[in-house]
Design a protein around this motif. Structure first.
Motif, PDB file in Angstrom:
ATOM      1  N   LEU A 155      44.194  36.230  32.100  1.00  0.00           N
ATOM      2  CA  LEU A 155      45.612  36.435  31.690  1.00  0.00           C
ATOM      3  C   LEU A 155      46.343  37.933  31.849  1.00  0.00           C
ATOM      4  O   LEU A 155      47.382  38.014  32.296  1.00  0.00           O
ATOM      5  N   ARG A 156      45.297  38.711  31.502  1.00  0.00           N
ATOM      6  CA  ARG A 156      45.720  40.169  32.065  1.00  0.00           C
ATOM      7  C   ARG A 156      46.361  40.419  33.564  1.00  0.00           C
ATOM      8  O   ARG A 156      47.447  40.821  33.660  1.00  0.00           O
ATOM      9  N   PRO A 157      45.464  40.040  34.425  1.00  0.00           N
ATOM     10  CA  PRO A 157      46.297  40.108  36.008  1.00  0.00           C
ATOM     11  C   PRO A 157      47.435  38.859  35.957  1.00  0.00           C
ATOM     12  O   PRO A 157      48.376  39.438  36.871  1.00  0.00           O
ATOM     13  N   LEU A 158      47.244  38.057  35.417  1.00  0.00           N
ATOM     14  CA  LEU A 158      48.519  36.885  35.608  1.00  0.00           C
ATOM     15  C   LEU A 158      49.796  37.820  34.916  1.00  0.00           C
ATOM     16  O   LEU A 158      50.869  37.611  35.410  1.00  0.00           O
ATOM     17  N   LEU A 159      49.706  38.201  33.597  1.00  0.00           N
ATOM     18  CA  LEU A 159      50.818  38.998  33.244  1.00  0.00           C
ATOM     19  C   LEU A 159      51.260  40.148  34.092  1.00  0.00           C
ATOM     20  O   LEU A 159      52.379  40.372  34.363  1.00  0.00           O
ATOM     21  N   ALA A 160      50.241  40.953  34.705  1.00  0.00           N
ATOM     22  CA  ALA A 160      50.371  42.167  35.254  1.00  0.00           C
ATOM     23  C   ALA A 160      51.308  41.844  36.830  1.00  0.00           C
ATOM     24  O   ALA A 160      52.276  42.604  37.216  1.00  0.00           O
ATOM     25  N   GLY A 161      50.822  40.638  37.326  1.00  0.00           N
ATOM     26  CA  GLY A 161      51.732  40.266  38.503  1.00  0.00           C
ATOM     27  C   GLY A 161      53.192  39.368  38.272  1.00  0.00           C
ATOM     28  O   GLY A 161      53.829  39.033  39.020  1.00  0.00           O
ATOM     29  N   SER A 162      53.725  39.369  37.016  1.00  0.00           N
ATOM     30  CA  SER A 162      54.673  38.722  36.167  1.00  0.00           C
ATOM     31  C   SER A 162      55.495  39.863  35.714  1.00  0.00           C
ATOM     32  O   SER A 162      56.435  39.066  35.160  1.00  0.00           O
ATOM     33  N   GLY A 163      55.212  41.102  35.744  1.00  0.00           N
ATOM     34  CA  GLY A 163      56.248  41.960  35.358  1.00  0.00           C
ATOM     35  C   GLY A 163      55.967  42.320  33.805  1.00  0.00           C
ATOM     36  O   GLY A 163      56.693  43.238  33.208  1.00  0.00           O
ATOM     37  N   TRP A 164      54.737  41.973  33.336  1.00  0.00           N
ATOM     38  CA  TRP A 164      54.342  42.522  32.199  1.00  0.00           C
ATOM     39  C   TRP A 164      53.053  43.318  32.058  1.00  0.00           C
ATOM     40  O   TRP A 164      52.028  43.090  32.904  1.00  0.00           O
TER      41      TRP A 164
END
Length: 199
Positions: free
Chosen positions: A170-179
């Motif tokens: 989840l952490r990298p998914l969020l980081a790659g999506s502007g979060w």
């Protein structure tokens, strides 16, 4: 409409009428998650994938009468159940897809998503769309009233390594999506990941 949308609508549409009766004790968990979102009176908040609107009353209480609460869901039956429960008094309900929100960019202070992440057909793109409608520095709460292990046990399955809710995924998914993830809790009693919209 894509097969993903059809599947989600069929799944939730068939369960909408008795959804709240199936999970009658979730109210305190929703209220606690909304409190952790840190909303202030007058804030504008989006409940993405609002379902029967269980988060709308605590969201309204947090932002007060001057705030704005909008609930968006893809399934008409879920929104009708929210209206029957009177939750449309706490926020405006919209039949819409979180993948293409009919909302202005940077028009919200926060997004609340209960049980949402597992139903996103294109998680990175969909989370980017949520970031679009939130102002820089605004917040996101991805919530479930029980944790990953408890949910898997309820569904008679095992947690798999590709589970999007795992912190390492989840952490990298969020980081790659502007979060940027700021908090992560995965206990039997709840799942809550908080993130801040990057500038």
């Amino acid at each position: 409409m894509s097969d993903d949308h059809t599947h989600v609508q069929e799944f939730f549409g068939a369960r909408a009428a008795d959804w709240d009766r199936r999970f009658p004790d979730d109210g305190p968990a929703y209220a606690a998650a909304v409190a952790d979102l840190g909303l202030r009176p007058g804030d504008r908040v989006l409940d993405a994938g609002c379902g029967t609107g269980r988060a709308l009353p605590p969201l309204r209480a947090a932002v007060g009468p001057a705030g704005v609460v909008v609930g968006v869901d893809l399934t008409p039956e879920m929104l009708r159940a929210a209206v029957r429960a009177g939750r449309d008094r706490d926020g405006r309900l919209l039949l819409a897809d979180v993948a293409a929100l009919p909302l202005r960019s940077e028009s919200f202070d926060a997004v609340f998503g209960a049980g949402l992440i597992a139903h996103l057909p294109r998680p990175s793109e969909n989370l980017r769309e949520l970031a679009r409608v939130v102002r820089p520095g605004g917040t996101l709460a991805l919530f479930h009233p029980i944790g990953r292990a408890a949910l898997a046990a309820r569904q008679g399955r095992q947690i798999t390594p590709d589970d999007l809710r795992a912190e390492g995924n989840l952490r990298p998914l969020l980081a790659g999506s502007g979060w940027r993830m700021t908090s992560y809790v995965d206990e039997d009693s709840r799942f809550l990941a908080l993130a801040v919209r990057e500038d």
